[in-house]
Write a protein that holds these residues in place. Structure first.
Motif, PDB file in Angstrom:
ATOM      1  N   ASN A  28       0.821  -1.206   0.000  1.00 27.87           N
ATOM      2  CA  ASN A  28       0.000   0.000   0.000  1.00 27.87           C
ATOM      3  C   ASN A  28       0.857   1.260   0.000  1.00 27.87           C
ATOM      4  O   ASN A  28       0.562   2.238  -0.694  1.00 27.87           O
TER       5      ASN A  28
ATOM      6  N   ILE B 197       0.657   4.068  -3.029  1.00 27.57           N
ATOM      7  CA  ILE B 197       0.298   5.463  -2.768  1.00 27.57           C
ATOM      8  C   ILE B 197       1.445   6.390  -3.134  1.00 27.57           C
ATOM      9  O   ILE B 197       1.236   7.476  -3.700  1.00 27.57           O
TER      10      ILE B 197
ATOM     11  N   ALA C 191      -4.027   7.995   3.413  1.00 26.95           N
ATOM     12  CA  ALA C 191      -4.394   7.109   2.301  1.00 26.95           C
ATOM     13  C   ALA C 191      -4.204   5.645   2.672  1.00 26.95           C
ATOM     14  O   ALA C 191      -5.039   4.792   2.355  1.00 26.95           O
TER      15      ALA C 191
ATOM     16  N   LYS D 262      -6.988   4.452   4.890  1.00 27.08           N
ATOM     17  CA  LYS D 262      -8.210   4.186   4.123  1.00 27.08           C
ATOM     18  C   LYS D 262      -8.146   2.805   3.477  1.00 27.08           C
ATOM     19  O   LYS D 262      -9.123   2.049   3.492  1.00 27.08           O
ATOM     20  N   LEU D 263      -7.006   2.469   2.886  1.00 25.71           N
ATOM     21  CA  LEU D 263      -6.853   1.153   2.257  1.00 25.71           C
ATOM     22  C   LEU D 263      -6.939   0.044   3.294  1.00 25.71           C
ATOM     23  O   LEU D 263      -7.544  -1.006   3.055  1.00 25.71           O
TER      24      LEU D 263
ATOM     25  N   THR E  81     -11.105   0.656   1.837  1.00 22.34           N
ATOM     26  CA  THR E  81     -11.231   1.453   0.616  1.00 22.34           C
ATOM     27  C   THR E  81     -10.463   0.770  -0.512  1.00 22.34           C
ATOM     28  O   THR E  81      -9.346   0.312  -0.316  1.00 22.34           O
TER      29      THR E  81
ATOM     30  N   GLU F   5      -9.358   5.085  -4.238  1.00 28.28           N
ATOM     31  CA  GLU F   5      -8.274   5.971  -3.813  1.00 28.28           C
ATOM     32  C   GLU F   5      -7.631   6.648  -5.025  1.00 28.28           C
ATOM     33  O   GLU F   5      -7.285   7.833  -4.986  1.00 28.28           O
TER      34      GLU F   5
ATOM     35  N   CYS G 238      -7.549  10.703  -5.991  1.00 23.31           N
ATOM     36  CA  CYS G 238      -6.312  11.413  -6.338  1.00 23.31           C
ATOM     37  C   CYS G 238      -6.462  12.137  -7.669  1.00 23.31           C
ATOM     38  O   CYS G 238      -6.128  13.319  -7.801  1.00 23.31           O
TER      39      CYS G 238
END
Length: 290
Positions: free
Chosen positions: A232, A236, A256, A259-260, A264, A269, A273
């Motif tokens: 992750n 990101i 971020a 969230k993952l 999410t 995501e 962005c």
């Protein structure tokens, strides 16, 4: 946050399936200090498939006892696919919803169409309480003698059909219902169900057994969660470098990743962005640099 997971099935057929799937659910509940409530056998009726009706008195019993948390119901053919899913974070901003679930897939789509094989019910929400009472009333008006005479599933009463009726008859239900196929059902991130339409019974048993073994093996691997977080982090960081033309700031990066971690999807995501003001301003410059 109060959360209880409920499963129920008959002892003649689907108990084999629930013995497999409950491994993930019981483990997930133990890990997160949630309750797990499992019921085997029949509460009403006389045929094995009448265990499908159990969910109605079980859930209404929680409502009658003034339980004020979330109820997550799963059929015997449903299992936890992601043991690291942060359910409390997922539910933390959904107190305004009475019911969360996936559409059954029937066409055309209808707002009240929820697959009641996997769903989350907010037991403190007045719409949820009213809907459950109506659901229970539709079962209670069927005499035991009529129910026991049923010779095939759904000939007398269909638990999902009467749930749909109860939803439609409850004031405010349309605004209080959340469709979420990404979290619940079939190929969802969190809870997945292997339904009858997928394959025959023995094939479903094999599919579930393999899936559950895979989930539990990954859960028991101490490096698995760290590997996911590393992936992750890399993804990101790539979003920032390619789309924004800069290194990620610590706050944005951690937000971020969180969230993952809570469920999410990468798609959501990435969309966030790409549609951000910073990305809109950065893209022309990035294209010129190429």
């Amino acid at each position: 946050m109060k959360i209880v997971f409920i499963q129920t099935c008959d002892v003649q057929r689907y108990m084999r399936m629930q013995e497999i799937t409950r491994k993930t659910i019981a483990s997930y509940c133990e890990r997160n200090n949630f309750m797990y409530h499992s019921v085997l056998g029949l509460i009403r009726g006389g045929q094995p498939w009448h265990a499908a009706l159990n969910r109605i008195p079980i859930i209404s019993g929680y409502i009658n006892d003034k339980y004020d948390g979330w109820i997550v119901y799963l059929d015997a053919d449903a299992y936890i696919a992601d043991m690291s899913f942060d359910l409390e974070s997922y539910l933390s901003d959904k107190s305004d919803y009475a019911l969360i679930g996936a559409p059954s897939g029937a066409q055309p789509p209808r707002w009240w169409d929820i697959n009641n094989g996997v769903f989350a019910l907010n037991a403190r929400h007045p719409v949820a309480i009213e809907m459950v009472y109506r659901w229970r009333e539709k079962l209670d008006v069927v005499p035991d003698s009529i129910l026991r005479s049923e010779d095939c599933w759904g000939a007398v009463i269909d638990d999902q059909a009467i749930m749909h009726e109860a939803i439609q008859e409850t004031l405010g239900a349309e605004q209080s219902l959340l469709h979420d196929s990404d979290t619940f059902n079939w190929n969802a991130n969190f809870i997945r169900q292997v339904i009858r339409a997928n394959s025959d019974f023995e094939s479903r048993i094999k599919i579930l057994a393999d899936a559950v073994d895979n989930v539990l093996q990954n859960n028991n691997n101490p490096n698995n969660k760290d590997n996911i977080r590393t992936t992750n982090h890399e993804i990101i960081t790539a979003f920032y470098r390619v789309l924004l033309g800069r290194e990620p700031d610590d706050h944005g990066l951690q937000n971020a990743i969180a969230k993952l971690d809570s469920g999410t999807s990468f798609e959501d995501e990435l969309r966030a962005c790409v549609t951000s003001d910073e990305c809109r301003q950065a893209l022309p410059r990035l294209w010129r640099s190429r």
